[in-house]
Motif scaffolding. Structure first.
Motif, PDB file in Angstrom:
ATOM      1  N   MET A  78      -6.007  10.051   5.260  1.00 39.02           N
ATOM      2  CA  MET A  78      -5.558   8.876   5.995  1.00 39.02           C
ATOM      3  C   MET A  78      -6.422   8.653   7.230  1.00 39.02           C
ATOM      4  O   MET A  78      -6.816   9.608   7.920  1.00 39.02           O
ATOM      5  CB  MET A  78      -4.106   9.049   6.431  1.00 39.02           C
ATOM      6  N   GLU A  79      -6.710   7.388   7.517  1.00 40.63           N
ATOM      7  CA  GLU A  79      -7.396   6.988   8.744  1.00 40.63           C
ATOM      8  C   GLU A  79      -6.670   5.776   9.314  1.00 40.63           C
ATOM      9  O   GLU A  79      -6.509   4.769   8.612  1.00 40.63           O
ATOM     10  CB  GLU A  79      -8.860   6.639   8.474  1.00 40.63           C
ATOM     11  N   ASP A  80      -6.224   5.895  10.562  1.00 42.99           N
ATOM     12  CA  ASP A  80      -5.491   4.810  11.223  1.00 42.99           C
ATOM     13  C   ASP A  80      -4.314   4.324  10.383  1.00 42.99           C
ATOM     14  O   ASP A  80      -4.031   3.127  10.279  1.00 42.99           O
ATOM     15  CB  ASP A  80      -6.426   3.636  11.540  1.00 42.99           C
ATOM     16  N   GLY A  81      -3.632   5.279   9.758  1.00 37.79           N
ATOM     17  CA  GLY A  81      -2.463   4.942   8.960  1.00 37.79           C
ATOM     18  C   GLY A  81      -2.758   4.354   7.594  1.00 37.79           C
ATOM     19  O   GLY A  81      -1.825   3.948   6.887  1.00 37.79           O
ATOM     20  N   ARG A  82      -4.023   4.325   7.200  1.00 35.89           N
ATOM     21  CA  ARG A  82      -4.422   3.753   5.914  1.00 35.89           C
ATOM     22  C   ARG A  82      -4.978   4.839   5.008  1.00 35.89           C
ATOM     23  O   ARG A  82      -5.680   5.752   5.461  1.00 35.89           O
ATOM     24  CB  ARG A  82      -5.480   2.662   6.107  1.00 35.89           C
ATOM     25  N   LEU A  83      -4.688   4.713   3.710  1.00 35.41           N
ATOM     26  CA  LEU A  83      -5.261   5.613   2.722  1.00 35.41           C
ATOM     27  C   LEU A  83      -6.705   5.206   2.467  1.00 35.41           C
ATOM     28  O   LEU A  83      -6.964   4.137   1.913  1.00 35.41           O
ATOM     29  CB  LEU A  83      -4.450   5.546   1.424  1.00 35.41           C
ATOM     30  N   THR A  84      -7.659   6.047   2.869  1.00 34.21           N
ATOM     31  CA  THR A  84      -9.081   5.725   2.692  1.00 34.21           C
ATOM     32  C   THR A  84      -9.789   6.697   1.758  1.00 34.21           C
ATOM     33  O   THR A  84     -10.943   6.461   1.395  1.00 34.21           O
ATOM     34  CB  THR A  84      -9.819   5.721   4.037  1.00 34.21           C
ATOM     35  N   LEU A 126       0.367   4.985  -1.932  1.00 37.24           N
ATOM     36  CA  LEU A 126       0.444   6.274  -1.243  1.00 37.24           C
ATOM     37  C   LEU A 126       1.561   7.132  -1.827  1.00 37.24           C
ATOM     38  O   LEU A 126       1.415   8.355  -1.948  1.00 37.24           O
ATOM     39  CB  LEU A 126       0.661   6.041   0.254  1.00 37.24           C
ATOM     40  N   THR A 161       1.217  11.025  -3.211  1.00 35.08           N
ATOM     41  CA  THR A 161       1.937  12.145  -2.608  1.00 35.08           C
ATOM     42  C   THR A 161       2.955  12.771  -3.560  1.00 35.08           C
ATOM     43  O   THR A 161       3.166  13.983  -3.533  1.00 35.08           O
ATOM     44  CB  THR A 161       2.646  11.706  -1.313  1.00 35.08           C
ATOM     45  N   ASP A 196       0.826  -1.207   0.000  1.00 35.37           N
ATOM     46  CA  ASP A 196       0.000   0.000   0.000  1.00 35.37           C
ATOM     47  C   ASP A 196       0.861   1.258   0.000  1.00 35.37           C
ATOM     48  O   ASP A 196       0.423   2.312  -0.464  1.00 35.37           O
ATOM     49  CB  ASP A 196      -0.920   0.007   1.219  1.00 35.37           C
ATOM     50  N   ALA A 197       2.077   1.149   0.510  1.00 38.74           N
ATOM     51  CA  ALA A 197       2.972   2.304   0.530  1.00 38.74           C
ATOM     52  C   ALA A 197       3.301   2.775  -0.884  1.00 38.74           C
ATOM     53  O   ALA A 197       3.511   3.972  -1.106  1.00 38.74           O
ATOM     54  CB  ALA A 197       4.252   1.968   1.291  1.00 38.74           C
TER      55      ALA A 197
END
Length: 205
Positions: free
Chosen positions: A46-52, A17, A21, A13-14
């Motif tokens: 981001m929510e809880d370290g996740r791209l949402t 992201l 960015t 997932d990084a």
């Protein structure tokens, strides 16, 4: 959306992201009322370290806004490092040319943001990010009272991600010799973004 071969899937997932960015200029494509498409910068949500989600803003006079009110669904399309791969770089000149690329299609639900506080937050987030690390960095506050008038001319949005289709075609098809020759040529030409993306997607080569 057309699924891509599993071998072109991002490593993590990084990687997705990173595209958002570092390559944030996205196409917003909607189908309500006839196809509409606008290209504009987006920022990750981001929510809880996740791209949402993805956030951004339209010019208020953009007709696509009304289409999204009627049917708040859109594709957000981003392109990362990419480039033509020439057989002239290869010892084996019977090889065909190709194109290496990273691309992402986000299927999203769109929520429009029209309150002044929400719009100001979107503008500050984008401006502060783009101005980071610049000498004599500019800020929205430099505009003074003009900033409020600027904000009246835009409509923000929050695109909640429903599905993601990503393709990172970065030399996975190439034999070892051709892969090495391509990287050497890209390095020599100064194509550092594409070469770095190839190395990230092929860490064991």
């Amino acid at each position: 959306m057309d699924p891509k071969p599993a071998k072109y899937a991002p490593k993590s997932d990084a990687d997705i992201l990173d595209i958002v960015t570092r390559h944030p200029f996205a196409w917003i494509v909607s189908a309500a009322g006839g196809f509409g498409a606008t290209q504009l910068p987006v920022r990750p949500y981001m929510e809880d370290g996740r791209l949402t989600g993805l956030i951004g803003h339209f010019g208020r006079n953009n007709p696509q806004i009304e289409h999204l009110r009627d049917q708040p669904r859109a594709l957000l399309l981003l392109t990362g490092p990419h480039g033509y791969i020439s057989p002239s770089w290869l010892t084996d000149r019977t090889q065909a040319p190709t194109w290496n690329y990273a691309s992402i299609a986000f299927d999203c639900d769109i929520r429009l943001i029209e309150d002044s506080a929400g719009i100001e937050a979107l503008l500050r987030d984008l401006i502060d990010t783009m101005e980071a690390d610049r000498d004599n960095a500019w800020s929205l506050d430099n505009m003074g009272e003009r900033a409020a008038r600027l904000a009246q001319g835009v409509v923000g949005f929050h695109a909640r991600i429903i599905d993601v289709q990503a393709a990172f075609k970065m030399g996975q098809d190439e034999a070892a010799q051709e892969y090495g020759e391509i990287l050497t040529a890209l390095d020599r030409a100064g194509e550092t973004d594409l070469a770095a993306a190839m190395r990230r997607q092929n860490p064991d080569r």
